[in-house]
Enzyme design. Structure first.
Site, PDB file in Angstrom:
ATOM      1  N   ASP A 149       7.415  54.110  71.248  1.00 51.31           N
ATOM      2  CA  ASP A 149       7.768  55.478  70.630  1.00 51.31           C
ATOM      3  C   ASP A 149       7.456  56.325  69.178  1.00 51.31           C
ATOM      4  O   ASP A 149       7.455  57.422  69.778  1.00 51.31           O
ATOM      5  CB  ASP A 149       8.992  56.378  71.274  1.00 51.31           C
ATOM      6  N   MET A 200       5.224  58.450  78.511  1.00 49.58           N
ATOM      7  CA  MET A 200       5.678  57.718  78.535  1.00 49.58           C
ATOM      8  C   MET A 200       6.508  57.986  76.767  1.00 49.58           C
ATOM      9  O   MET A 200       5.434  58.856  76.254  1.00 49.58           O
ATOM     10  CB  MET A 200       6.588  56.544  77.715  1.00 49.58           C
ATOM     11  N   GLY A 201       7.552  58.995  76.668  1.00 53.99           N
ATOM     12  CA  GLY A 201       7.890  59.791  75.689  1.00 53.99           C
ATOM     13  C   GLY A 201       8.986  60.930  75.429  1.00 53.99           C
ATOM     14  O   GLY A 201       8.765  61.937  76.351  1.00 53.99           O
ATOM     15  N   GLN A 214       1.385  50.881  79.368  1.00 54.18           N
ATOM     16  CA  GLN A 214       1.183  50.671  77.862  1.00 54.18           C
ATOM     17  C   GLN A 214       2.240  49.921  77.427  1.00 54.18           C
ATOM     18  O   GLN A 214       1.711  49.496  75.850  1.00 54.18           O
ATOM     19  CB  GLN A 214       1.404  51.792  77.579  1.00 54.18           C
ATOM     20  N   ARG A 215       3.111  49.230  77.854  1.00 46.95           N
ATOM     21  CA  ARG A 215       4.482  47.953  76.405  1.00 46.95           C
ATOM     22  C   ARG A 215       3.744  46.607  76.347  1.00 46.95           C
ATOM     23  O   ARG A 215       2.995  46.539  75.071  1.00 46.95           O
ATOM     24  CB  ARG A 215       5.527  48.422  76.664  1.00 46.95           C
ATOM     25  N   GLU A 272       6.349  62.699  79.553  1.00 50.20           N
ATOM     26  CA  GLU A 272       7.671  63.055  80.044  1.00 50.20           C
ATOM     27  C   GLU A 272       8.997  63.472  80.186  1.00 50.20           C
ATOM     28  O   GLU A 272       9.784  64.186  80.886  1.00 50.20           O
ATOM     29  CB  GLU A 272       7.969  61.146  80.568  1.00 50.20           C
TER      30      GLU A 272
END
Length: 403
Positions: free
Chosen positions: A139, A181-182, A297-298, A238
């Site tokens: 993040d 994600m975010g 993406q992790r 998100e």
């Protein structure tokens, strides 16, 4: 005073493509010091500590550790446990029982807070002990740090994914919405902008949690882009929220689930489906699609940034040096010193723990629907090389038969 005793390393929170570089950096650097008697690893983070689930990394071969270093995800496995004071006391007592003198915890701001509390117990008990937080999060929202290990590789994945999505959308035009994600920071979603090479490349619109999100504004923006190019690619965090601060995703279901940290569960494809259906219905565009990236993406092994790998390795090494060599506690932080170079410093734990940072205003355009060149200049070195794409430039043939 040089402390003699064991080292314990643990990994917490979500995995990344380079978190094992930090693990291996800390382990190999620690094994160089004669006062280190053993190097342990805790399986499943702090949960493994209180359950005494340790492995002896002193007996791991250097060759295998180097193989682990280039393997994504958490080799020691992780946990979502968020320790309170009682939990941290149990951690400290277990560390004390095993004569752990050096504790390295790789994770985000909650992990930094755990290290802070455990270290405070050691000080109260006059137990000679050094604790270091090693930064990690895709993040990119840790305070003090210019950026965090894990972000560059995840951002590289996002940029490449949107390159592919845009090429697909160019072939079969319509509206494409990618949810990334975010929760409170838009750094990862903003990385989609690095996919843009030509003026008409997507993503054409980017929405981040740092700005109030409006469905009406979305329609206006999408319609404008669609009228101009005959298609539109959108990147959305998100965590986008309305003017009341309520996450848009939380308004989609009658029952709002929360995780162990008290956060609204934003996973799943509900947000993308809502936005796609809304655009399709209101604008009358036939071809509207959405994807939710989720965990993709992790730990993706084919989108790892070399800069990210190197820096993840070095923060692990610096943790061992700060604790064992300099006899200090704190959080290893990354600071940009040039174009492009970094320096590593030891920052007090309470400056990194608990709170998070957001995208600076100068990284977001005035309309709140894209990023600025300042962000692209910030992110490009972290991501590294990206695939080169090209479009046909041959001239059109004049029409002979008109219908």
């Amino acid at each position: 005073m040089k402390l003699t005793g064991k080292v314990l390393v643990a990994q917490g929170g979500g995995p990344t493509a380079v978190i094992n570089q930090s693990l291996v950096g800390a382990v190999l650097e620690s094994r160089k010091f004669p006062q280190v008697t053993k190097v342990y690893g805790a399986i499943n983070g702090v949960n493994g500590i209180i359950n005494e689930n340790f492995i002896d990394l002193t007996q791991e071969t250097t060759h295998n550790l180097e193989q682990i270093a280039v393997t994504p995800s958490s080799a020691l496995r992780s946990t979502r446990d968020k320790p309170d004071e009682k939990y941290c006391l149990a951690i400290f007592e277990m560390l004390q029982a095993h004569e752990i003198r050096y504790f390295f915890y790789i994770g985000g701001n909650d992990s930094a807070d755990t290290v802070r509390i455990v270290n405070a117990y050691a000080e109260k008990s006059d137990y000679e002990f050094r604790a270091i937080h090693i930064p990690k999060t895709i993040d990119n929202d840790l305070l003090v740090n210019d950026h965090t290990p894990g972000y560059g590789s995840a951002a590289k994945f996002v940029a490449q994914a949107f390159t592919g999505a845009d090429l697909d959308n160019r072939s079969l035009p319509g509206v494409y919405i990618g949810v990334v994600m975010g929760r409170t920071a838009g750094f990862l979603t903003a990385a989609a902008s690095l996919a843009q090479k030509y003026h008409d490349d997507g993503p054409h619109l980017i929405y981040l949690p740092e700005r109030v999100f409006s469905l009406e504004k979305l329609l206006i923006d999408v319609a404008s882009v669609y009228d101009k190019y005959g298609r539109c690619v959108v990147a959305v965090s998100e965590g986008i929220s309305d003017e009341s601060g309520t996450p848009v995703a939380a308004t989609l279901t009658p029952t709002v689930e929360k995780d162990a940290h008290g956060n609204v569960n934003l996973s799943g494809g509900a947000l993308g489906d809502l936005l796609a259906n809304f655009v399709k219905e209101k604008l009358g565009v036939k071809r509207v699609r959405s994807d939710t990236f989720g965990y993709l993406q992790r730990s993706f092994p084919l989108a790892v940034s070399s800069i990210d790998q190197n820096e993840a390795r070095e923060v692990g090494e610096k943790a061992a040096q700060f604790a064992i060599w300099y006899d200090a506690d704190g959080s290893v932080t990354i600071h940009r010193t040039g174009d492009y170079s970094v320096d590593y410093r030891l920052t007090p734990l309470d400056q990194v723990a608990r709170h998070t940072k957001s995208m600076p205003s100068e990284f977001i355009n005035n309309e709140g629907n894209y990023v600025t060149d300042a962000f692209k200049n910030y992110a490009r070195p972290l991501v590294g090389s990206l695939p080169s794409i090209a479009h046909l430039r041959a001239p059109a043939i004049p029409r002979i038969v008109r219908r």
